[in-house]
Design an enzyme around this catalytic site. Sequence first.
Site, mmCIF file in Angstrom:
data_model
loop_
_atom_site.group_PDB
_atom_site.id
_atom_site.type_symbol
_atom_site.label_atom_id
_atom_site.label_comp_id
_atom_site.label_asym_id
_atom_site.label_seq_id
_atom_site.Cartn_x
_atom_site.Cartn_y
_atom_site.Cartn_z
ATOM 1 N N GLY A 132 35.222 45.414 20.104
ATOM 2 C CA GLY A 132 34.568 44.241 19.531
ATOM 3 C C GLY A 132 33.109 44.180 19.926
ATOM 4 N N GLU B 183 28.589 41.553 29.344
ATOM 5 C CA GLU B 183 29.159 40.672 30.359
ATOM 6 C C GLU B 183 28.150 39.659 30.882
ATOM 7 O OE1 GLU B 183 32.621 43.666 31.946
ATOM 8 O OE2 GLU B 183 30.892 43.423 33.235
ATOM 9 N N LYS C 259 20.109 48.240 28.638
ATOM 10 C CA LYS C 259 21.045 47.949 29.720
ATOM 11 C C LYS C 259 22.256 47.258 29.107
ATOM 12 C CE LYS C 259 17.739 46.028 32.462
ATOM 13 N NZ LYS C 259 16.978 45.582 33.667
#
Lengths: 738, 212, 318
Positions: free
Chosen positions: A473, A696, A692
């Site tokens: 996803g 999260e 990067k």
Amino acid sequence: MKFDTPATTNPIDRGRVVGVPHDRIDGPAKVTGTAPYAYERHDVAPNAAYGWIVGSAIAKGRISAIDQRVAQAAPGVLGIITHQNAGQLSKGDMNTAHLLGGPEIEHYDQAVALVIADTLENARDAAKLVQIDYAPEKGRFDLAAERARAVVPEGGFGGPADTSVGDFDGAFANAPVQIDQHYTTPDQSHAMMEPHATTAAWNGDKLTLWTSNQMVSWAVGEVAKTLNIPRDNVRIISPYIGGGFGGKLFLRADALLAALGARVVGRPVKVAIARHQIPNNTTHRPATIQRIRIGAGKDGVIDAIAHEVWSGDLPGGGSETAAQQTRLLYRGANRLTTHRLATLDLPEGNAMRAPGEAVGLLALEVAMDELAETCGVDPVELRIRNDVQYDPEAGPQRPFSSRKFVECLRQGAERFGWDKRLPTPGKLREGRWLIGMGVASAFRNNLVMASGARVGVDAQGHVIVETDMTDIGTGSYTIIGQTAAEMMGVPLDAVTVRLGDSRYPVSAGSGGQFGANSSTAGVYAACVALRAKLAEKAGYAADQATFEDGLVRLGNQSQTLGALAGREGLWAEDRIEFGDLTERYAQATFGAHFCEVGVDIDTAEVRIRRMGGAFAAGRILNPKSARSQVIGAMTMGAGAALMEELAVDTRFGFFVNHDMAEYLVPVHADIPDQDVLFLDELDDKSSPMKAKGVGELGICGAGAAVANAIYNATGIRLRDYPLTIDKLLGAAKGSALA
Amino acid sequence: MTSDHLTRRGLLQGSAAVATALPVLGEAQAAPASRPQYNKGGRMTAVELTVNGREAHLQLDPRTTLLDALREHLHLTGTKKGCDHGQCGACTVLVEGRRINSCLTLAVMHEGESVTTIEGLGAPDKLHPMQRAFIAHDGYQCGYCTPGQICSAVAVLEEIEAGVPSHVTRDLDKVAFSDAEVRERMSGNICRCAAYPNIIAAIRDVAGEEKA
Amino acid sequence: MRPFTYSRAASVEEAARAAASTPGARFIAGGTNLLDLMKLQIETPTHLIDVNHLGLDRIEKNPEGGLRVGALVRNTDLAADQTVRRDYAVLSRALLSGASGQLRNKATTAGNLLQRTRCPYFYDTRMPCNKRQPGSGCGALKGVSRSLAIIGASDACIAQNPSDMAVAMRLLDASVDTVSADGSRRSIPIADFHLLPGDTPHVEHVLKPGELITSVTLPRPLGGAHVYRKVRDRASYAFALVSVAAVFGKDGGARFAFGGIAPKPWRVDAADAAAASGPRAVADAALAGARPTAQNAFKQDLVAKTLASLFRQKEARS
């Protein structure tokens, strides 16, 4: 390709395809339901039989007897697997508990049998007919009670369990301002929408698993190890994954039992872990107890900071590394972090989206809010004052590769209208709603992983990328396609991306927010190799040739990719490997979360009115899918703040609310519009992509911003997540609540 | 676990549960529905459905849910199984034009009825406007709840158009499109990736097109 | 799910007769709760009688000025009915606060009345539960009980009734119309319909074997201002921690019913009588005799706070 010196200008910097907010290339398949998930492989495994897992009825003890005669005789039953007939199984390196329990039981709902039948209905029914007698034993199920017996965790830890710099105790004792508080976070469930599922088929001694797994190569190794068969005999296919969030990093019972079942019944078998089994059968994010102490000057500048963390896991398990960010986020000469691990006989704790930071920041960023209040400093300003441009444990010799933390705070605050916040809590009311705003820092380490890919061009000049990378996803299909298109000088629709098959080169996989940056860097490396081959065929110097518009150019000469590839096509494979730049430079992603809540003045119902944030995560490979990652993570953070909790029955040792009616996650009505600003940033020390991770970062701090907004609305400071109505009402005295 | 008085939603209690069922309902055999009305446990029952405009003739174990009939028997796997207990909405389909959770209904209960699944709304080369809008607004991530979201979204616009009120409708007689209305009405479709604002944007777009 | 046989009844009388004479028979209407429980083998019928095609899906005005709601009227249709919206708004509101759009499209009026508890120990067949397995004990009493009943429960069972609709029905003094196997019909006041657990928590209502709900009758409209307030852990698609249905009359009188706190829709005459004394007095009257657990004691306060919110909003309007 070894990446051990900072990136210089490369074709990605052209930014014609990479960095553009393309629609997902897997979109049409997903919105029409034609993308095949693991349990849906009628195309390749027709006539699959159905397996249904029987979960342990006790948390700890032993199976004393199994009587499967009635189940075996039930209509349609083809076979039953238990520890008695499963053959010699090993335990995967990454599993804490055995995936098939018995005779020893390690946790509630640990799989103890698989019933295989011709239909789902028959398998599910017969599973209830397997008679299992248990000899239960006393277990340890209460983290608070076991805290005193917690020990320093061993190996497998993402850094040292303890760190200490300077003299924390002395500096804290002498600090003009001291914050010393405990915070708790509960066990949480990934609750991805697609249950863990696998279709398994054997061809001789060769096993194919169509499964839902974030880490294809790990799965190959773990299947081979568990079944004691050669790696070469295992093929994992995982092209579409209905969410993972860390819950599908590892081999789980569905895959192992489907493989065992298919071997026994001699035909393909498919197994999904039933929704109500998932919380106790699979992994979860472990609960934590955290103590934070901050010693600061009256101006809020930190001199001493300590973060101590207690969590629990099964014997041999690991610690929730919730103090991780506290080592790197704020200044202060005197620092201390510790992690202690208690033994618990609850189901296996493990990684869930941003392990460590996601819950560490729920505590740290509330502590910072408390510090700001104590010092009378605006919470945004407080964080700016405590910025540090180098690793504060190592000193200035280890700078951050890039750190636009202050910019995130400033720009995020301006965009959100932070200046309208009233510093005194409980002062803003609209009708029945008390209104408040909160801020929290976002921080997540930038991990990188070696990643390989194979890239080819066919005679039509069409580019094909193959890598065992997964798309859970996250948008992998699209950003990998964009990377190849940029590198090879073709439009995105001239690229085919094939993912999630162990026959393709081993990639980073999806986890730890390392996937996007690492896997595209691997594709970059393969494209560099392919460019060299094409240039050589064209007779051009590889470092002089340019790739654009489907052509290889040198000066005013050009040849088409298709012509150079020829009828056989041309392929190249390479992998990116990372040197010591992550050691020489601290690498992390940063951001600032802002939240506005309304709290009902009577009932203490909390409604999020606005969420917004500014984030710096290197090059944003696709702003559209990256934004989706961030808002999705913000919502998961909101869930952590307001509702998510696996409730532990400390007598029976299980998570009681083990379905989606009782383990609540946010729904549409909980989530308002969310604003995301990505700062322009290129991190040349992270990878050739100068990107990067971002998947999260969005959860890190989001929940604390909600908590701080609740405080600003009501004057109620809760430190025990989730911040539910009962706790708010319990603390209503003296607050702005009626 | 036999209990004489246990009762439940959707079912008014008969007598004590025992091991076998007796053939009954002689009169019912002549009931209007022409399908076999009775079968022994475990035996197959013929079921006819119209799925995405095409007739489907199935022989099903009566225990087969509409969801499993679609996924396992008709191989229409676009409809997803997220929880199988009405707790997530991934299995949403349209039956006789109304959205329901296909996991909590038996296929045999829908004899002769018309079912529309995600595959019936559109295909990759012929997308429904809602499917197109979901792509344009990135109204998904992992894609697993997506077919259910889209089926629900199509029905939600029709429900608003038909004046069906919701929990957030201030005046029960004045039903109108708003983001708040859509958020409430879509709340039975959980998206753990949480593409929520993007889904709302997609629905808003389609609603605007329909008005235009 | 255990194997079962399936039939469609041709008439309500025949359905009732068949249900009474067929061992292990259950009626199936919407199925949204029954099939949920059958998959877990909490319910194990051996025969299902489908009552979806008996013409029980109509809403009609009755000669007494009330409304007769067919047992099979879907929650969506009942909430959207013009008469219900106008005259029984509290019922519309209660229905709309429950479940999801998809579930309301399927769930029926009678089914909702018979909806079983969400107690997590009831739902896990490996746990003790006197409701599911009489005599096995109550897992919840000393376990995770945050969502469960604080009043009307017993040491044998603290399960809550999860229905929103039934709370509004209780407020409106609805009656439940049934037909029995012998063809006889009766009308059961909703106050008498659900039973408290006592020592027999598996007995949840007064229906006899085979007795089929055909309709629910609402008395003449009460008038006044109708409100239904549901407090839960997320904004939608969740069961109530506490819910309050209320009708505030023009004469200053009011009546109240409560959900999420008891094994049945909770209504106490003394609470209505205390309306003039304010929300805390109403709460005290409604909750007299409450015996919460440590985990759900907050519900007492939350009832009072929810009432306070209703009173505050009523004042704001007037």
